[in-house]
Design a protein around this motif. Structure first.
Motif, PDB file in Angstrom:
ATOM      1  N   THR A  87      -4.838  14.483 -13.685  1.00 47.91           N
ATOM      2  CA  THR A  87      -5.110  13.061 -13.888  1.00 47.91           C
ATOM      3  C   THR A  87      -4.405  12.241 -12.819  1.00 47.91           C
ATOM      4  OG1 THR A  87      -5.291  13.383 -16.279  1.00 47.91           O
ATOM      5  CG2 THR A  87      -4.963  11.129 -15.484  1.00 47.91           C
ATOM      6  N   VAL A  88      -5.146  11.382 -12.158  1.00 46.04           N
ATOM      7  CA  VAL A  88      -4.571  10.523 -11.123  1.00 46.04           C
ATOM      8  C   VAL A  88      -4.203   9.186 -11.747  1.00 46.04           C
ATOM      9  CG1 VAL A  88      -4.962   9.387  -8.908  1.00 46.04           C
ATOM     10  CG2 VAL A  88      -5.952  11.650  -9.349  1.00 46.04           C
ATOM     11  N   THR A 132      -7.448  11.729  -4.153  1.00 43.28           N
ATOM     12  CA  THR A 132      -6.548  10.984  -5.043  1.00 43.28           C
ATOM     13  C   THR A 132      -6.342   9.552  -4.564  1.00 43.28           C
ATOM     14  OG1 THR A 132      -4.598  11.894  -3.881  1.00 43.28           O
ATOM     15  CG2 THR A 132      -5.358  13.058  -5.853  1.00 43.28           C
ATOM     16  N   ALA A 133      -6.401   9.320  -3.242  1.00 46.14           N
ATOM     17  CA  ALA A 133      -6.295   7.954  -2.737  1.00 46.14           C
ATOM     18  C   ALA A 133      -7.470   7.118  -3.229  1.00 46.14           C
ATOM     19  CB  ALA A 133      -6.230   7.950  -1.214  1.00 46.14           C
ATOM     20  N   PHE A 134      -8.685   7.683  -3.144  1.00 47.89           N
ATOM     21  CA  PHE A 134      -9.852   6.979  -3.654  1.00 47.89           C
ATOM     22  C   PHE A 134      -9.747   6.738  -5.155  1.00 47.89           C
ATOM     23  CE2 PHE A 134     -12.290   8.565   0.150  1.00 47.89           C
ATOM     24  CZ  PHE A 134     -12.623   7.314   0.632  1.00 47.89           C
ATOM     25  N   LYS A 135      -9.228   7.703  -5.878  1.00 46.97           N
ATOM     26  CA  LYS A 135      -9.085   7.550  -7.332  1.00 46.97           C
ATOM     27  C   LYS A 135      -8.116   6.411  -7.664  1.00 46.97           C
ATOM     28  CE  LYS A 135     -10.583  10.104 -10.143  1.00 46.97           C
ATOM     29  NZ  LYS A 135     -11.849  10.043 -10.926  1.00 46.97           N
ATOM     30  N   LYS A 136      -7.062   6.278  -6.879  1.00 48.94           N
ATOM     31  CA  LYS A 136      -6.120   5.187  -7.113  1.00 48.94           C
ATOM     32  C   LYS A 136      -6.788   3.839  -6.838  1.00 48.94           C
ATOM     33  CE  LYS A 136      -1.717   7.579  -6.408  1.00 48.94           C
ATOM     34  NZ  LYS A 136      -0.493   7.711  -5.584  1.00 48.94           N
ATOM     35  N   LEU A 194       0.835  -1.195   0.000  1.00 50.26           N
ATOM     36  CA  LEU A 194       0.000   0.000   0.000  1.00 50.26           C
ATOM     37  C   LEU A 194       0.872   1.248   0.000  1.00 50.26           C
ATOM     38  CD1 LEU A 194      -2.819   1.371   0.326  1.00 50.26           C
ATOM     39  CD2 LEU A 194      -2.404   1.286   2.795  1.00 50.26           C
ATOM     40  N   MET A 195       1.935   1.216   0.787  1.00 52.09           N
ATOM     41  CA  MET A 195       2.845   2.354   0.850  1.00 52.09           C
ATOM     42  C   MET A 195       3.555   2.582  -0.481  1.00 52.09           C
ATOM     43  SD  MET A 195       4.430   1.792   4.688  1.00 52.09           S
ATOM     44  CE  MET A 195       5.236   3.407   4.718  1.00 52.09           C
ATOM     45  N   ASP A 196       3.690   1.517  -1.256  1.00 52.09           N
ATOM     46  CA  ASP A 196       4.360   1.625  -2.555  1.00 52.09           C
ATOM     47  C   ASP A 196       3.578   2.485  -3.539  1.00 52.09           C
ATOM     48  OD1 ASP A 196       6.519   0.068  -1.830  1.00 52.09           O
ATOM     49  OD2 ASP A 196       5.678  -1.794  -2.619  1.00 52.09           O
ATOM     50  N   ILE A 197       2.262   2.558  -3.381  1.00 50.69           N
ATOM     51  CA  ILE A 197       1.447   3.248  -4.394  1.00 50.69           C
ATOM     52  C   ILE A 197       0.808   4.535  -3.894  1.00 50.69           C
ATOM     53  CG2 ILE A 197       0.968   1.081  -5.599  1.00 50.69           C
ATOM     54  CD1 ILE A 197      -1.884   1.250  -4.409  1.00 50.69           C
ATOM     55  N   MET A 198       0.946   4.821  -2.588  1.00 54.22           N
ATOM     56  CA  MET A 198       0.324   6.007  -2.025  1.00 54.22           C
ATOM     57  C   MET A 198       1.373   7.054  -1.644  1.00 54.22           C
ATOM     58  SD  MET A 198      -2.970   5.560  -2.041  1.00 54.22           S
ATOM     59  CE  MET A 198      -4.112   4.194  -2.325  1.00 54.22           C
ATOM     60  N   THR A 199       1.055   8.322  -1.926  1.00 55.34           N
ATOM     61  CA  THR A 199       1.923   9.409  -1.499  1.00 55.34           C
ATOM     62  C   THR A 199       1.810   9.575   0.012  1.00 55.34           C
ATOM     63  OG1 THR A 199       0.223  11.120  -1.693  1.00 55.34           O
ATOM     64  CG2 THR A 199       1.507  10.594  -3.690  1.00 55.34           C
ATOM     65  N   ASP A 200       2.658  10.425   0.570  1.00 57.31           N
ATOM     66  CA  ASP A 200       2.618  10.666   2.011  1.00 57.31           C
ATOM     67  C   ASP A 200       1.249  11.158   2.459  1.00 57.31           C
ATOM     68  OD1 ASP A 200       5.265   9.930   2.096  1.00 57.31           O
ATOM     69  OD2 ASP A 200       6.046  11.923   2.567  1.00 57.31           O
ATOM     70  N   LYS A 209     -17.257   7.266  -6.267  1.00 59.94           N
ATOM     71  CA  LYS A 209     -18.273   8.060  -5.594  1.00 59.94           C
ATOM     72  C   LYS A 209     -17.698   8.751  -4.375  1.00 59.94           C
ATOM     73  CE  LYS A 209     -22.730   7.702  -3.232  1.00 59.94           C
ATOM     74  NZ  LYS A 209     -23.839   6.773  -2.840  1.00 59.94           N
ATOM     75  N   ARG A 210     -16.889   8.057  -3.648  1.00 56.41           N
ATOM     76  CA  ARG A 210     -16.344   8.612  -2.426  1.00 56.41           C
ATOM     77  C   ARG A 210     -15.277   9.661  -2.707  1.00 56.41           C
ATOM     78  NH1 ARG A 210     -15.958   3.677   1.566  1.00 56.41           N
ATOM     79  NH2 ARG A 210     -15.716   5.366   3.080  1.00 56.41           N
ATOM     80  N   ALA A 211     -14.599   9.506  -3.828  1.00 56.06           N
ATOM     81  CA  ALA A 211     -13.677  10.561  -4.248  1.00 56.06           C
ATOM     82  C   ALA A 211     -14.444  11.850  -4.519  1.00 56.06           C
ATOM     83  CB  ALA A 211     -12.913  10.119  -5.497  1.00 56.06           C
TER      84      ALA A 211
END
Length: 272
Positions: A262-263, A212-216, A115-121, A242-244
């Motif tokens: 664009t995410v 952006t987390a929801f978009k990912k 999860l940490m690999d794909i999410m920004t701080d 929807k939640r994004a």
């Protein structure tokens, strides 16, 4: 990187569900709905059992050491929140291939390295904020009660004991799995979303990161990516798009919206 000892869903929840699936507990589930029950389950019980279940998971999975880049990143981001909103929290990273995270009633937060690999701080901050929300709102108590009844094969309505019993090592494994398979109601998830947004806003973090987390997550659920453990998670946590949009609406109302463009999913790990 190893796969988790057992594949599971988010417990206190990475991202919530619009129509959360109910955990199938069979006999225990029907018993729990009985208005007359000899079995009582307190916050203290939830905390005790959560600690035992998390200790079991820590012992049976690869935990990143203090000098590991994942641990150092998590400490940099979340170390300041070990005492948050009256909660005593502790954080660790599991070096596993599943994309996930969870929190428990005892304040334990576990984040998976993938999860940490794909999410920004900031995206990770929003996810942990959601986790803290579930703990603060005591959503984890209900999840742990159902998990305990399943692992110990207890009928809440017919139980002769009013207190929890000690569990064997194998039962603790079943408890951990059942706890992490548990789902929250849409109301609980919505309230945890609200908490996460307030957490980001309170501490001056970028609230757009929750968007952006929801978009990912929506990109991962599109079917173009085969990620270990993620399909099962999404079965209980759909509607990321929807939640994004709900996050975007809040940010616009607060004057905090900034179009991120664009995410996309990163092509390289964000933790090296």
């Amino acid at each position: 990187m190893k796969k988790l000892v057992f594949t599971f869903l988010v417990a206190a929840c990475l991202i919530g569900a619009a129509n959360a699936q109910k955990l199938n507990l069979g006999k225990a589930a029907s018993a729990a709905s009985n208005s007359v029950s000899a079995f009582t389950f307190t916050n203290e019980d939830a905390i005790k059992l959560s600690k035992e279940a998390v200790n079991w998971m820590d012992e049976h999975n690869e935990v990143a050491g203090p000098d590991d880049p994942y641990t150092q990143r998590l400490e940099r981001l979340f170390g300041k929140h070990q005492s948050q909103d009256g909660l005593a929290l502790n954080y660790k990273v599991y070096l596993v291939s599943d994309i996930n995270a969870f929190a428990c009633a005892d304040g334990s937060v576990r984040v998976f390295s993938s999860l940490m690999d794909i999410m920004t701080d900031d995206e990770l901050l929003s996810i942990i904020g959601h986790e803290i929300g579930h703990v603060k709102n005591e959503d984890t108590k209900d999840a742990m009660k159902n998990a305990y009844m399943k692992a110990a094969a207890i009928d809440a309505a017919g139980s002769a004991s009013k207190t929890v019993q000690a569990l064997s090592d194998s039962q603790l494994g079943e408890l951990a799995n059942a706890m992490l398979d548990a789902s929250h109601s849409r109301k609980q998830e919505s309230e945890a979303d609200e908490y996460a947004y307030g957490f980001m806003k309170q501490h001056g973090y970028n609230v757009v990161a929750a968007y952006t987390a929801f978009k990912k997550l929506a990109l991962l659920s599109s079917g173009d990516t085969n990620v270990s453990g993620f399909e099962k998670m999404l079965s209980s946590h759909p509607d990321s798009e929807k939640r994004a949009e709900e996050v975007k609406a809040k940010a616009e109302k607060d004057g905090l919206w900034q179009d991120p463009g664009t995410v996309e999913l990163p092509q390289t790990r964000l933790t090296e």
